[in-house]
Each structure stands twice: as C-alpha cells, then as structure tokens.
Motif scaffolding. Structure first.
Motif, mmCIF file in Angstrom:
data_model
loop_
_atom_site.group_PDB
_atom_site.id
_atom_site.type_symbol
_atom_site.label_atom_id
_atom_site.label_comp_id
_atom_site.label_asym_id
_atom_site.label_seq_id
_atom_site.Cartn_x
_atom_site.Cartn_y
_atom_site.Cartn_z
ATOM 1 N N GLU A 31 0.822 -1.210 0.000
ATOM 2 C CA GLU A 31 0.000 0.000 0.000
ATOM 3 C C GLU A 31 0.857 1.260 0.000
ATOM 4 O O GLU A 31 0.573 2.222 -0.709
ATOM 5 C CB GLU A 31 -0.963 0.006 1.201
ATOM 6 N N ASN A 35 1.096 4.022 -2.990
ATOM 7 C CA ASN A 35 0.784 5.432 -2.759
ATOM 8 C C ASN A 35 1.919 6.329 -3.247
ATOM 9 O O ASN A 35 1.675 7.395 -3.808
ATOM 10 C CB ASN A 35 0.549 5.693 -1.265
ATOM 11 N N LYS A 81 -8.231 10.079 -5.399
ATOM 12 C CA LYS A 81 -8.043 9.425 -6.696
ATOM 13 C C LYS A 81 -9.314 9.204 -7.508
ATOM 14 O O LYS A 81 -9.253 9.120 -8.722
ATOM 15 C CB LYS A 81 -7.259 8.127 -6.494
ATOM 16 N N GLY A 95 -4.227 3.143 -6.218
ATOM 17 C CA GLY A 95 -5.216 3.219 -5.138
ATOM 18 C C GLY A 95 -6.509 3.805 -5.660
ATOM 19 O O GLY A 95 -6.555 4.369 -6.742
ATOM 20 N N ALA A 100 -6.507 2.306 2.667
ATOM 21 C CA ALA A 100 -5.254 1.726 3.134
ATOM 22 C C ALA A 100 -4.698 2.465 4.348
ATOM 23 O O ALA A 100 -4.430 1.848 5.387
ATOM 24 C CB ALA A 100 -4.237 1.725 2.001
HETATM 25 MG MG MG Z 1 -3.394 3.818 -1.534
#
Ligand code: MG
Ligand code: ADP
Length: 608
Positions: A31, A35, A81, A95, A100
């Motif tokens: 994760e 990111n 996002k 993502g 997360a």
């Molecule tokens: Mg993420």
C-alpha cells in the motif's frame, strides 16, 4: 425489549476493515509503495526491520500533501483518486478505495511527514491505533515519508499469526518486485535491517528484470509484443530451458497493475505445452494494456484480481502471442540443452542457397478453438502417404494415418528442401540411436522421442479432423472400474472418441473398448486407463483442452517404438522424414532434445 443495534465506533470499524487490507507486513509495503507511485515519485526507498514486524517505512519524492489532506488521508474512504463510481472505469492510479492508510493506522503506530514543493517545512502527523496523538511541522525534503511501527500491537491474535521473519520477508520482497517491475522509470532502494537488498535504477523493463533477478536471466528471455484492436501484450517470456520447478517468476500486469490470474497462467502454459518437463514453470513478465473501461478492478480489497469484459478473447490472444514469440526464437540455434553442443539446424543440400531460417507462425492460431484451425502451421500430415501405409510392416503401420482423415496442409515448411537428403545412408547405433549421413555432417536422432513426437503431432491433428481414424478390435477389451472411477471418467468419454477410441461404459462399470486410435496396441489399454484415471483425479482444474493434450501425450508415449533394431532402412528414412515434418522436431514432449547435428567443421575441431 431493549434496542440492541448500535453503530460501531470508528476505531473499531477501522480495525475490522483493516483485517481485509492489512493481513501482514507485506500488505503495508504494497500500500505504501503504491501510494508513493501514485504521488508521482521518481525515487522511492523502502526501509524494513524485522521483516516488517517492527518497522516499515517508505520515503518518496512525490508531490506531498497539504495540511488538510494529510489529516484526511488517514480517514476511511478518503481518497484524492476518484470522485464518483464512473471514475472507477477510468483508473490510472493504483489506489482508489481510500482505505489503506486508515486501515494501517488502525492497527499500528504511524508517523507521517509530508511536504509539498511550495511549503517551507513538512507537516508531521503521529497516529496510534487510529487516534492522532501529535500534529506539527518539521524539516523534511519535498515528498512523503510514512513510517509504520509495531504492526498489530493492539491485535495480539494477529501478531501471533505472523509467520517467521524469512517467510514475511519473502512476502515483502514479492510485493516490492511487483511494484518495481511495473514502474521501471522509478528508482527503488530496499533495505532490510540496514542491508541494502535491491538498488534499482530507472531504465528499460529488461534492465529492471535483470536488476531484480540477476544477469543470468538475461539470455533466457524472449520478447513478447502483440497488438490487436483491443489489447496489447508486451514484455518477456522465458525460453523453455529457463523453466524452474519453483513458481515465483511469473508476472502479469494489467495496465501496470500486478494481478494474479490463474486462467491467464494456463493460457501462457498452453503456449509452452510440449516444450517443458512436467511440473516446471517458465518465467514470464507480461504486460497487458487494455482500455480501463473494459476491466473491473473493483473486486477485491487487495486488488490483485480483476475482471475482463471479454476474457476468452484476452486468453486466446495471449496464448498465441507467447507461442508466436517462442516460435520466432526457438529456431535460433542457441537453445542451451543438456547436450554439450548447441543445436544446429538440419543442413541444406549443397546446391540450395542458405537462407535465414524462418518459422511460419499462424497469427490466427487459437488454441482454444476446437475446430480444425484454418490454415494451420507447417505439418507432418503430408508425410502420411498411402505409399508408406501400403508397406504395412509389422508394428510400423501404427505410424500411418489414412490420408483422407488428415487435414490437408500445403504450407511450405522449414524442412521442405530436406525431402531428398533423407535418402542418405542411415544406420542404427547401439540399438539406441539413428545416425544419418548428411552432405555436411552427421545427424543423430533419439528414435523413441522422435516417434513420440510424430505420434503426438499426428494425433493432435486427427483430433481436429471431423472423424478420427480408429481400428476396430476383433474382440472388445474391457477394464473394470469402481463406481467412483466410472463417475470421474464418464464425462470425458467424448474426448476419447475424438481421438479415435470407440468406447462405452456398461451397467457393471466396465469400460469397453471396441476400437482404438490407429497406432495404439491392445496391450496398452490397461496402462492408458490407469493414466486416464490419474489425470482426471489429479486436478479439479482440468479443462477439455488440457485433458485432450494429456491424453494424447499418454497415447503417444504408449504407442511409440521401444526398439529400432528391427527396422529396415526405408522405415528409418520414413521415421526421420516424418520427424522433420513435425512442427517441433527438435524437442521431445518433455522438453528433451530429439536430434543433434554434428557438422563437419565440428568434427574437424575434434581431430585438431
Ligand atoms: Mg493507496
Ligand atoms: P487511496 O490510495 O486508495 O486513495 P490511501 O488510504 O492509500 O487511499 O491514501 C489516501 C490518500 O492519501 C490518497 O488518495 C492520497 O491523496 C494521499 N496519499 C497517500 N500516500 C501519499 C503519498 N505518499 N504522497 C502523497 N499523497 C499520499
């Protein structure tokens, strides 16, 4: 009666949600790395201690976050996002769930430092068990650093469930490799307990693969590149001799997202069918680009599974893309087999001007289509002529298939100029090898492997013909099955018929054979039944195409010559000719060499 339903406090809900996203330290690594990539970083450092159990940190040089955003980032369902459901089908980021960071923060001690280009200092945020314990400013370069300590400190059961450091570190390495392979333009450094495990510079995919798997993989890969209207496949796939018993170097990326996709793996393995020893897996690094609107990534929280609108189309293009690449590169005389010398191509007669060898690959070849593939690739079919069949030599007519039932293929093949040269002197050596003189050397052939290959390819072709030839038995043979065996085998009877068996199962669970494919002898029936039962019980994943191939492999094995001692010269010549007409005359069904050419210049070297 008292009302009993109540809303869970946020931190409890987060902990429950965290269970899905954060299963082990590797999930945190995945994760955080994703990111960092989403934040546009070009340089990413992963710092891990104790296999991530005590410390996972990712430092990136991406865009950073504003003061408000950094606080929001740790809320559930907070994401920059996507804005609405429609965006899910236009995803360009890793993502999108906004879960997360909230999940990680619910089960660990988290410290985040983040600074945007225009800010003089970084915002710093300290969270423990989902609660902000400190918020301030600190000096830090542009970008973001997220440090995750003491994972599952508040869920002892989960902590106990973690595996040994080496297992957890392997999981972390897997995740690291997947992200690093998908983003070759980003520099990565990965440290574990103060040792640098990987230092990857931006570069091509090939350089990235070598950076991760070492230089030895360099000459074991062939490029894959196939574009159709809806999908593009690029990347690399391993030469057959790069296959290993252990899985782990198989990667699919869809729109640069690593995915796990068993059915897609089968599609690739189909392209390798007959080229690999059983139970081995070639490395592959295959990138699939499709319109984001045609895939659904919103299936699993860890996002390694996706769904295609038209997966069958994708599978068949994939299988033929890989086959195409292998076809293009297998003819190169550089396959490195266990024999000491590199393979050489069969020699040309002197008067023929040497040409660059080419292989005809039928781009429309669809391994999933049951019908006889139109066009077809170079084939041995033409070698089964009435002339040969009429010879009717004991134990040898098994090779012959009635002309009318073999699909006609007139394509020129690599070996077509060989026709005449096969009448050169031929011998059997040590009852084991065929030796054939050539104008420029000696050709050595392993007859049993050769015959297996010939039978296999001929059976594959007759299977695709509308009626498979079958020899009727004077006295039907039967094998007693148990009820369970009968139930397992019965659904596959039509496949047996498609290759030339005339079979039925009676009320007493006897499988009765009235006719057999032309080259199979009655004595191998018990063997064949036993192998069939094993094939249908070994895997519940088995599909029809796979079953057919395994069946045909077994038949070829059972039907192949055991001994060449009694063969006449014309029989030996005909065997060699049939072999040379195979699509894959060099490799046995188990990936071993079938023939080897010893050229005069090599002989000269020996005598120097
Ligand atoms: Mg993420
Ligand atoms: P998602 O990635 O699904 O959006 P996350 O919980 O992983 O959800 O992250 C939440 C948000 O925090 C992201 O949408 C992004 O705006 C921000 N963020 C997370 N990590 C970084 C980072 N390394 N750099 C900049 N922004 C980040």
């Amino acid at each position: 009666m008292m009302d009993v339903i109540r809303q869970l406090p946020d931190h409890v809900a987060n902990q429950i949600a965290a269970g899905e996203v954060v299963q082990r330290p590797a999930s945190v690594v995945k994760e955080l790395l994703e990111n960092a990539v989403d934040a546009g970083a070009t340089d990413i450092q992963l710092i891990v201690k104790d296999a991530g159990k005590t410390h996972v940190q990712v430092i990136d040089n991406g865009v950073g976050m504003t003061q408000t955003d950094v606080r929001m980032a740790f809320e559930r369902h907070a994401t920059s996002k996507i804005k609405d459901a429609a965006d899910l089908f236009q995803l360009t980021t890793k993502g999108f769930r906004g879960e997360a960071l909230a999940s990680i923060a619910a089960v660990a001690h988290v410290r985040c430092l983040t600074r945007m280009n225009e800010d003089a200092a970084a915002h710093s945020l300290h969270i423990e068990g989902g609660k902000v314990v400190d918020f301030g400013q600190e000096a830090h370069p542009v970008g973001t650093s997220i440090e995750v300590k003491n994972l599952f400190y508040n869920i002892p059961a989960r902590r106990q469930f973690l595996k040994s450091d080496s297992v957890e570190l392997n999981h972390i390495t897997d995740e690291f490799q997947r992200v690093a392979l998908a983003h070759t333009d980003v520099a990565f450094r990965f440290y574990h307990n103060n040792t640098m495990l990987f230092h990857l510079h931006p570069g091509s995919l090939k350089q990235r693969i070598i950076g991760i798997f070492g230089k030895k993989i360099d000459d074991k890969l062939v490029p894959v590149d196939e574009t159709t209207e809806h999908v593009r496949f690029t990347g690399f796939t391993g030469k057959p001799d790069a296959a290993k018993k252990r899985r782990g170097e198989q990667f699919f990326f869809v729109n640069n997202r690593f995915i796990r996709y068993q059915k897609m793996h089968y599609a690739v393995m189909r392209a390798y069918e007959d080229l690999l020893p059983q139970g081995t897996y070639p490395p592959y690094f295959i990138f699939i680009n499709v319109d984001p609107a045609t895939i659904d990534v919103n299936i699993h929280p860890t996002k390694t599974e996706i769904q295609f609108n038209d997966e069958n189309m994708i599978f068949s293009v994939l299988a033929s893309a890989v086959k195409h690449s292998l076809g293009k590169h297998n003819v190169a005389p550089s396959l490195d087999f266990e024999v000491g010398h590199a393979f050489t191509l069969p020699s040309m007669p002197k008067e023929v001007v040497p040409q660059q060898p080419t292989i005809k690959v039928n781009k429309d070849y669809n391994p999933f289509a049951n019908a006889n593939p139109a066009g077809g690739s170079p084939s041995m079919a033409a070698s089964f002529t009435g002339r040969e069949r009429d010879k009717n030599i004991d134990g040898w007519e098994s090779l012959m298939v009635p002309d009318a039932q073999v699909p006609e293929t007139k394509h020129p093949n690599l070996w077509q100029d060989e026709e005449e040269s096969t009448s050169e002197a031929i011998y059997v050596l040590a009852n084991k090898y065929i030796v054939q003189m050539q104008s420029d050397g000696i050709r050595l052939i392993h007859p049993r492997r050769a015959h297996e290959r010939i039978l296999y390819e001929s059976l594959m072709k007759t299977m695709h013909a509308s009626t498979a030839p079958s020899q009727q038995l004077l006295f039907p043979q039967s094998v007693q099955l148990s009820l369970a065996e009968r139930q397992r085998l019965e659904p596959w009877l039509p496949v047996l018929v498609s290759v030339g068996f005339d079979v039925d199962v009676d009320v007493d669970n006897n499988i009765q054979f009235f006719g057999l494919p032309v080259h199979i002898s009655e004595s191998s029936i018990p063997n064949i039944v036993e192998e069939l039962l094993r094939d249908v019980s070994e895997s519940d994943q088995i599909d029809e195409t796979r079953f057919q191939r395994t069946l045909i492999k077994n038949l070829a094995k059972n039907g192949a010559l055991r001994n060449v001692a009694g063969l006449s010269e014309p029989e030996l010549q005909s065997l060699v000719r049939d072999l040379l007409r195979c699509d894959e005359p060099q490799l046995s069904l188990h990936g071993k060499p079938i023939m080897h050419n010893l050229r005069i210049d090599e002989l000269e070297k020996i005598f120097q």
